[in-house]
Design a protein around this motif. Sequence first.
Motif, PDB file in Angstrom:
ATOM      1  N   PRO A   4       0.789  -1.230   0.000  1.00 18.39           N
ATOM      2  CA  PRO A   4       0.000   0.000   0.000  1.00 18.39           C
ATOM      3  C   PRO A   4       0.826   1.289   0.000  1.00 18.39           C
ATOM      4  CG  PRO A   4      -0.052  -1.022   2.161  1.00 18.39           C
ATOM      5  CD  PRO A   4       0.658  -1.981   1.254  1.00 18.39           C
ATOM      6  N   ILE A   5       2.043   1.225   0.574  1.00 17.92           N
ATOM      7  CA  ILE A   5       2.901   2.420   0.629  1.00 17.92           C
ATOM      8  C   ILE A   5       4.231   2.104  -0.048  1.00 17.92           C
ATOM      9  CG2 ILE A   5       4.044   4.122   2.118  1.00 17.92           C
ATOM     10  CD1 ILE A   5       1.917   3.378   4.278  1.00 17.92           C
ATOM     11  N   PRO A   6       4.520   2.712  -1.198  1.00 14.79           N
ATOM     12  CA  PRO A   6       5.809   2.460  -1.839  1.00 14.79           C
ATOM     13  C   PRO A   6       6.955   2.938  -0.940  1.00 14.79           C
ATOM     14  CG  PRO A   6       4.322   3.683  -3.300  1.00 14.79           C
ATOM     15  CD  PRO A   6       3.707   3.689  -1.944  1.00 14.79           C
ATOM     16  N   PRO A   7       8.109   2.272  -1.000  1.00 15.11           N
ATOM     17  CA  PRO A   7       9.229   2.660  -0.124  1.00 15.11           C
ATOM     18  C   PRO A   7       9.557   4.153  -0.143  1.00 15.11           C
ATOM     19  CG  PRO A   7       9.740   0.604  -1.222  1.00 15.11           C
ATOM     20  CD  PRO A   7       8.430   1.075  -1.797  1.00 15.11           C
ATOM     21  N   HIS A   8       9.518   4.783  -1.335  1.00 10.80           N
ATOM     22  CA  HIS A   8       9.914   6.202  -1.412  1.00 10.80           C
ATOM     23  C   HIS A   8       8.926   7.123  -0.702  1.00 10.80           C
ATOM     24  CE1 HIS A   8       7.046   6.212  -4.798  1.00 10.80           C
ATOM     25  NE2 HIS A   8       7.006   7.524  -4.688  1.00 10.80           N
ATOM     26  N   MET A   9       7.701   6.622  -0.432  1.00 15.11           N
ATOM     27  CA  MET A   9       6.706   7.433   0.270  1.00 15.11           C
ATOM     28  C   MET A   9       6.558   7.043   1.740  1.00 15.11           C
ATOM     29  SD  MET A   9       3.822   7.857  -2.681  1.00 15.11           S
ATOM     30  CE  MET A   9       2.760   8.830  -1.634  1.00 15.11           C
ATOM     31  N   SER A  10       7.398   6.102   2.174  1.00 11.96           N
ATOM     32  CA  SER A  10       7.331   5.670   3.576  1.00 11.96           C
ATOM     33  C   SER A  10       8.057   6.669   4.484  1.00 11.96           C
ATOM     34  CB  SER A  10       7.974   4.291   3.732  1.00 11.96           C
ATOM     35  OG  SER A  10       9.379   4.395   3.530  1.00 11.96           O
ATOM     36  N   VAL A  37       3.916   5.411 -11.949  1.00 12.68           N
ATOM     37  CA  VAL A  37       3.507   4.015 -12.187  1.00 12.68           C
ATOM     38  C   VAL A  37       3.519   3.252 -10.861  1.00 12.68           C
ATOM     39  CG1 VAL A  37       3.991   1.871 -13.442  1.00 12.68           C
ATOM     40  CG2 VAL A  37       4.430   4.082 -14.538  1.00 12.68           C
ATOM     41  N   THR A  38       4.599   3.427 -10.106  1.00 14.63           N
ATOM     42  CA  THR A  38       4.721   2.807  -8.777  1.00 14.63           C
ATOM     43  C   THR A  38       3.546   3.209  -7.888  1.00 14.63           C
ATOM     44  OG1 THR A  38       7.135   2.712  -8.871  1.00 14.63           O
ATOM     45  CG2 THR A  38       6.156   2.793  -6.678  1.00 14.63           C
ATOM     46  N   GLU A  39       3.250   4.487  -7.865  1.00 14.34           N
ATOM     47  CA  GLU A  39       2.182   5.009  -6.999  1.00 14.34           C
ATOM     48  C   GLU A  39       0.808   4.515  -7.453  1.00 14.34           C
ATOM     49  OE1 GLU A  39       2.925   9.267  -6.865  1.00 14.34           O
ATOM     50  OE2 GLU A  39       5.010   8.878  -6.288  1.00 14.34           O
ATOM     51  N   LYS A  40       0.618   4.399  -8.764  1.00  8.62           N
ATOM     52  CA  LYS A  40      -0.654   3.883  -9.300  1.00  8.62           C
ATOM     53  C   LYS A  40      -0.845   2.419  -8.896  1.00  8.62           C
ATOM     54  CE  LYS A  40      -4.358   4.210 -11.950  1.00  8.62           C
ATOM     55  NZ  LYS A  40      -5.513   5.023 -11.501  1.00  8.62           N
ATOM     56  N   TYR A  41       0.233   1.633  -8.975  1.00  8.30           N
ATOM     57  CA  TYR A  41       0.141   0.236  -8.556  1.00  8.30           C
ATOM     58  C   TYR A  41      -0.247   0.154  -7.071  1.00  8.30           C
ATOM     59  CZ  TYR A  41       2.212  -1.634 -12.898  1.00  8.30           C
ATOM     60  OH  TYR A  41       2.451  -2.000 -14.204  1.00  8.30           O
ATOM     61  N   ALA A  42       0.348   1.004  -6.248  1.00  8.32           N
ATOM     62  CA  ALA A  42       0.052   0.987  -4.803  1.00  8.32           C
ATOM     63  C   ALA A  42      -1.426   1.266  -4.530  1.00  8.32           C
ATOM     64  CB  ALA A  42       0.931   2.003  -4.074  1.00  8.32           C
ATOM     65  N   GLU A  43      -2.061   2.001  -5.443  1.00 18.14           N
ATOM     66  CA  GLU A  43      -3.476   2.357  -5.276  1.00 18.14           C
ATOM     67  C   GLU A  43      -4.430   1.323  -5.873  1.00 18.14           C
ATOM     68  OE1 GLU A  43      -3.577   6.092  -7.281  1.00 18.14           O
ATOM     69  OE2 GLU A  43      -2.455   7.138  -5.698  1.00 18.14           O
ATOM     70  N   THR A  44      -3.908   0.429  -6.724  1.00 22.34           N
ATOM     71  CA  THR A  44      -4.821  -0.458  -7.462  1.00 22.34           C
ATOM     72  C   THR A  44      -4.574  -1.957  -7.287  1.00 22.34           C
ATOM     73  OG1 THR A  44      -3.398  -0.228  -9.422  1.00 22.34           O
ATOM     74  CG2 THR A  44      -5.290   1.252  -9.275  1.00 22.34           C
ATOM     75  N   VAL A  45      -3.407  -2.367  -6.770  1.00 21.40           N
ATOM     76  CA  VAL A  45      -3.134  -3.812  -6.683  1.00 21.40           C
ATOM     77  C   VAL A  45      -3.832  -4.469  -5.487  1.00 21.40           C
ATOM     78  CG1 VAL A  45      -0.904  -3.693  -7.883  1.00 21.40           C
ATOM     79  CG2 VAL A  45      -0.959  -3.506  -5.374  1.00 21.40           C
ATOM     80  N   LEU A  46      -4.171  -5.735  -5.675  1.00 18.06           N
ATOM     81  CA  LEU A  46      -4.794  -6.515  -4.600  1.00 18.06           C
ATOM     82  C   LEU A  46      -4.439  -7.988  -4.806  1.00 18.06           C
ATOM     83  CD1 LEU A  46      -6.735  -6.228  -2.129  1.00 18.06           C
ATOM     84  CD2 LEU A  46      -8.584  -6.880  -3.681  1.00 18.06           C
ATOM     85  N   SER A  47      -3.939  -8.616  -3.759  1.00 16.51           N
ATOM     86  CA  SER A  47      -3.585 -10.043  -3.824  1.00 16.51           C
ATOM     87  C   SER A  47      -4.750 -10.867  -3.307  1.00 16.51           C
ATOM     88  CB  SER A  47      -2.340 -10.320  -2.976  1.00 16.51           C
ATOM     89  OG  SER A  47      -1.264  -9.515  -3.409  1.00 16.51           O
ATOM     90  N   ILE A  48      -5.146 -11.859  -4.111  1.00 18.08           N
ATOM     91  CA  ILE A  48      -6.271 -12.726  -3.737  1.00 18.08           C
ATOM     92  C   ILE A  48      -5.728 -14.086  -3.261  1.00 18.08           C
ATOM     93  CG2 ILE A  48      -7.867 -11.501  -5.262  1.00 18.08           C
ATOM     94  CD1 ILE A  48      -7.603 -13.825  -7.275  1.00 18.08           C
TER      95      ILE A  48
END
Length: 364
Positions: free
Chosen positions: A309-315, A330-341
């Motif tokens: 949920p939080i990319p390393p550079h934004m931690s 791109v990194t930030e967009k993935y953090a907002e949209t990815v989900l592991s099932i």
Amino acid sequence: MEVPFNVLDRQFFKYQSEYEQKVLEVLRSGWYILGKEVQEFEKEFAKYLGVKNVVGVDNGLNALVLTFRALGIGEGDEVIVQGNTYIASVMGISMNGATPIFVEPDEFFNMDMEKVKEKITPKTRAILVTHLYGQASNMEKAVEICKKYNLKLVEDCAQSHGAKFNGKMTGSFGIGCFSFYPSKNLGAFGDGGAIATNDDEFAQKIKVLRNYGSEKRYYNQVVGYNSRLDEIQAGLLRVKLKYLNELTEEREKIAKRYINEIKNPLIKLPKVRENATHVWHLFVIKCENRDRLQEYLAEKGVGTVIHYPIPPHMSEAYKYLNIKKGKLPVTEKYAETVLSIPMYNGMKNEEISYVVEVLNEFKG
């Protein structure tokens, strides 16, 4: 129906007698640190990977820390790493005093090799490639870049045990750093890690560093670490390694069902790169309305996790790098949209079917 995100005990019960027999064998041996089990596991895992040396350590983070230390990478040096990796990858760099330089991921969630060259400076010493979620990165390109610019190639294989690129195992292209955290495809029953290398001298350096900086007891050559894989975990990993291909095939079957049966325009399924294999440590989907999807799945009894949920550079930990939001879109967009099932060994057909059914019924 309840389908948890992960269940670890099912694969334990599958090989229960062998695991229990191995633990008793180690306990009765009277030797618990750096003994026969570690030595044999190192040989067996090296053979599996197709490398000359494997050195067992206490966890995946320290595999990275010791690797960069042994390479002499530290203050004033830069290491290129992908922005969407797990923060431990970055810690392996910064704990040695070096600076992480972030590059965007590609459509396969791995390092975008086309964007690496623009990040190379006179201070760049290495590229740290993470085979994220279990899929091998574009190693042909990574090797080519490292050769051209005389850089060290380090692989974070914490999630990619058994994944290949062009038929060659991840962890065998450069220096491979592995984690055996219990949820990994080759997971121990506690913490564990390893470093894989074809360089005998480098392997010896790691053996010295992992054991207080000593080759011979009480004769310390350097200031080292207490970073050893213990005998019980090594013994249990030896049992599991025998069945790793079988366990991977099971994950591949689950992934195949998801890919063939999840049909919802609101959900984007993961892609696999040509010439790469995926061992499906995680099955990661994308959804523009991710948070609502996660809530909906929880209501339906399906467990999920966001990686990450939080990319390393934004931690908070890497605030000092002063990288503002928007610098890695791109990194930030993935953090907002990815989900592991749910994806685990021992998953039942009806559980897979239920996950598919509720995902297909999601309306946003």
